[in-house]
Design a protein around this motif. Structure first.
Motif, PDB file in Angstrom:
ATOM      1  N   ILE A 109      -3.699  -4.666 -12.555  1.00  0.00           N
ATOM      2  CA  ILE A 109      -2.772  -3.709 -11.948  1.00  0.00           C
ATOM      3  C   ILE A 109      -1.482  -3.752 -12.765  1.00  0.00           C
ATOM      4  CG2 ILE A 109      -3.682  -3.580  -9.617  1.00  0.00           C
ATOM      5  CD1 ILE A 109      -1.866  -5.780  -8.762  1.00  0.00           C
ATOM      6  N   ASP A 110      -1.096  -2.597 -13.246  1.00  0.00           N
ATOM      7  CA  ASP A 110       0.049  -2.496 -14.154  1.00  0.00           C
ATOM      8  C   ASP A 110       1.008  -1.435 -13.642  1.00  0.00           C
ATOM      9  OD1 ASP A 110       1.694  -2.868 -16.272  1.00  0.00           O
ATOM     10  OD2 ASP A 110       0.457  -1.817 -17.736  1.00  0.00           O
ATOM     11  N   ASN A 111       2.253  -1.847 -13.414  1.00  0.00           N
ATOM     12  CA  ASN A 111       3.272  -0.929 -12.887  1.00  0.00           C
ATOM     13  C   ASN A 111       2.795  -0.258 -11.596  1.00  0.00           C
ATOM     14  OD1 ASN A 111       5.086  -1.409 -15.047  1.00  0.00           O
ATOM     15  ND2 ASN A 111       3.900  -0.013 -16.338  1.00  0.00           N
ATOM     16  N   ALA A 112       2.119  -1.055 -10.772  1.00  0.00           N
ATOM     17  CA  ALA A 112       1.640  -0.558  -9.485  1.00  0.00           C
ATOM     18  C   ALA A 112       1.844  -1.657  -8.455  1.00  0.00           C
ATOM     19  CB  ALA A 112       0.169  -0.176  -9.567  1.00  0.00           C
ATOM     20  N   LEU A 113       2.153  -1.257  -7.246  1.00  0.00           N
ATOM     21  CA  LEU A 113       2.373  -2.220  -6.154  1.00  0.00           C
ATOM     22  C   LEU A 113       3.429  -3.259  -6.522  1.00  0.00           C
ATOM     23  CD1 LEU A 113      -1.375  -2.879  -5.233  1.00  0.00           C
ATOM     24  CD2 LEU A 113       0.174  -1.228  -4.183  1.00  0.00           C
ATOM     25  N   PHE A 114       4.378  -2.878  -7.405  1.00  0.00           N
ATOM     26  CA  PHE A 114       5.461  -3.742  -7.876  1.00  0.00           C
ATOM     27  C   PHE A 114       4.971  -4.866  -8.790  1.00  0.00           C
ATOM     28  CE2 PHE A 114       7.038  -1.877  -3.928  1.00  0.00           C
ATOM     29  CZ  PHE A 114       8.236  -1.353  -4.354  1.00  0.00           C
ATOM     30  N   PHE A 115       3.730  -4.781  -9.243  1.00  0.00           N
ATOM     31  CA  PHE A 115       3.212  -5.758 -10.191  1.00  0.00           C
ATOM     32  C   PHE A 115       3.217  -5.164 -11.592  1.00  0.00           C
ATOM     33  CE2 PHE A 115       1.148  -7.282  -6.276  1.00  0.00           C
ATOM     34  CZ  PHE A 115       1.459  -8.626  -6.352  1.00  0.00           C
ATOM     35  N   ASN A 116       3.396  -6.051 -12.569  1.00  0.00           N
ATOM     36  CA  ASN A 116       3.369  -5.624 -13.961  1.00  0.00           C
ATOM     37  C   ASN A 116       2.314  -6.459 -14.695  1.00  0.00           C
ATOM     38  OD1 ASN A 116       4.012  -4.465 -16.432  1.00  0.00           O
ATOM     39  ND2 ASN A 116       5.608  -5.981 -16.863  1.00  0.00           N
ATOM     40  N   GLN A 117       1.204  -5.813 -15.041  1.00  0.00           N
ATOM     41  CA  GLN A 117       0.120  -6.463 -15.775  1.00  0.00           C
ATOM     42  C   GLN A 117      -0.356  -7.743 -15.070  1.00  0.00           C
ATOM     43  OE1 GLN A 117       1.301  -6.960 -19.867  1.00  0.00           O
ATOM     44  NE2 GLN A 117       1.698  -4.798 -20.145  1.00  0.00           N
ATOM     45  N   ALA A 118      -0.696  -7.606 -13.827  1.00  0.00           N
ATOM     46  CA  ALA A 118      -1.233  -8.726 -13.059  1.00  0.00           C
ATOM     47  C   ALA A 118      -2.742  -8.567 -12.937  1.00  0.00           C
ATOM     48  CB  ALA A 118      -0.592  -8.779 -11.677  1.00  0.00           C
ATOM     49  N   GLU A 119      -3.451  -9.685 -12.974  1.00  0.00           N
ATOM     50  CA  GLU A 119      -4.910  -9.665 -12.937  1.00  0.00           C
ATOM     51  C   GLU A 119      -5.407 -10.085 -11.558  1.00  0.00           C
ATOM     52  OE1 GLU A 119      -6.445  -8.374 -15.286  1.00  0.00           O
ATOM     53  OE2 GLU A 119      -5.760  -8.978 -17.268  1.00  0.00           O
TER      54      GLU A 119
END
Length: 435
Positions: free
Chosen positions: A45-55
């Motif tokens: 998830i990248d630039n979504a749900l306040f996460f940046n490049q999280a797996e």
């Protein structure tokens, strides 16, 4: 109705690698995916749900793995070392260098002398009978359950020996931009070669005869081909007949479906907590720990959410929690809110802060309960004492028509990894082409 040379059921790493390999070989391939996205247990998830490049799923390249790294090189995708200190927290004390627990060398000595395979539990009970080894046995069980997400009552002792002998903790990598960049490369290359991917296409039935298959999806669509590769998670094969993703074969393939039940498939819950700052690097934590925590990569504990890691060497305010094996299976029906609260309390106990204070610092959170996820139902495979004989059968295509792929089909030392999935997909495709 659509016709192709090959149908592939499942658009995870194994299925897409098979599709990519077959398309490059000139085959007309159709991929059917039950979910609304490609990637399977890879989800960035990248630039979504306040996460940046999280797996949410696969995160690391565990070692210098040839298929994965060659594909990254081919795709021009960069990767970087993931490293830092490993710490253990227990009874108010942070201990550095917690990668090997006391008694590890004795454990490996006993394992190296093992001639006949048995379950890990049986091995421990037969070779460590003295009560002085109780703590060692519990540590080994926790490690096998946490790292391999395996059940100590089922996992193969010889398989764990092979894996633990070949671990390379100094060669851990993260992919720049996330694992989904690799997935997208495979999808793009496959489509350029004329392949088709259909999402939300859950196969419920497969009618087949030699060199002819017809797959029917939940919405009534049908797809035909000469051959089919099943690249669905082992958890789907082992799920009840009423579960989402279950597939009816006509005629049945009882030898293969029975064999699939004898393999091991783990359970895992992964929790992502994005904070407003890197609080574990602050002066309060440094005073509590008696040392700087700025290079902390992994933190092991005896808490309910026992394993945590950071984005080291990057100093991002993201902590990842991990609970694997039977302990994760026990939480399969817990709500996301329940798991979040337990996770926060685990961190509160470790860092001597209140759970409410930690919650107030949360920017975003996500619970990836893969064990409860439809079309997945678990984490990744582990070897049982039956795996070798089972894979001998599954590596033989049924009437040169039905093929199997997936990380559970892999027989190397990188069990349960994306490397295992990619290797299996490539091998299945090359086998199909050669027949």
């Amino acid at each position: 109705m659509e016709n192709a040379d090959v149908l592939i059921i499942g658009a995870g790493a194994a299925g897409l690698m098979a599709a990519y390999t077959l398309a490059k070989a000139g085959k007309k391939v159709t991929v059917l995916e039950a979910c609304n996205r490609t990637g399977g247990r890879i989800r960035t998830i990248d630039n979504a749900l306040f996460f940046n490049q999280a797996e949410l799923g696969a995160e690391f390249v565990h070692g210098n793995l040839p298929v994965t790294l060659d594909l990254l090189k081919e795709a021009g995708i960069e990767y970087h070392a993931a490293g830092g200190n490993m710490l253990h927290y227990s009874n108010g004390t942070f201990t550095a260098g917690a990668g090997m627990f006391e008694g590890w060398h004795l454990l490996m000595k006993k394992l190296n002398s093992l001639q006949q395979d048995m379950t890990l539990n049986d091995f421990l009970e037969q070779h460590f009978t003295d009560v002085k080894f109780d703590e060692l046995k519990e540590s080994v069980r926790q490690y096998a359950a946490g790292y391999d997400t395996s059940d100590p009552k089922r996992v193969s002792a010889l398989a764990l020996r092979r894996e633990w002998q070949n671990e390379d903790e100094d060669a851990q990598h993260r992919i720049e931009g996330g694992y989904c960049r690799l997935i997208q490369y495979l999808v793009t290359g496959f489509k350029k070669a004329g392949g088709m991917v259909y999402l939300n296409a859950a196969v419920t039935q497969l009618h087949w005869q030699p060199s002819q298959v017809k797959a029917t999806t939940a919405d009534g669509e049908t797809y035909e081909a000469a051959k089919v590769i099943f690249a669905i998670p082992l958890g789907v094969w082992q799920a009840p007949a009423t579960a989402k993703g279950a597939i009816v074969f006509e005629p049945a393939i009882p030898a293969q479906t029975d064999a699939l039940q004898k393999l091991g498939f783990g359970a895992v819950i992964k929790v992502l907590l994005q904070f407003d700052d890197v609080f574990w690097e602050d002066a309060v934590t440094e005073e509590l720990a008696g040392k700087s925590m700025k290079d902390m990569a992994f933190l092991l504990s005896d808490e309910a959410m026992p394993t945590w890691w950071t984005q080291a060497p990057n100093h991002a305010p993201l902590l990842i929690g991990w609970r694997g094996g039977p302990a994760a299976a026990d939480w399969a029906t817990k709500t996301e809110q329940e798991i979040l609260q337990i996770s926060l309390q685990s961190l509160a106990n470790i860092f001597n802060r209140s759970a409410d204070w930690l919650k107030s610092k949360l920017v975003a959170w996500y619970v990836a309960n893969w064990t409860a996820e439809p079309y997945v139902y678990g984490s990744y495979a582990y070897d049982t004492v039956h795996t070798t004989e089972v894979l001998e059968l599954l590596h033989q295509p049924v009437e040169n028509t039905i093929y199997f792929a997936g990380e559970f089909m892999y027989q190397g030392t990188a069990m349960g990894t994306v490397e295992a999935a990619l290797t299996s997909g490539k091998d299945a495709a090359l086998k199909l082409v050669s027949i």
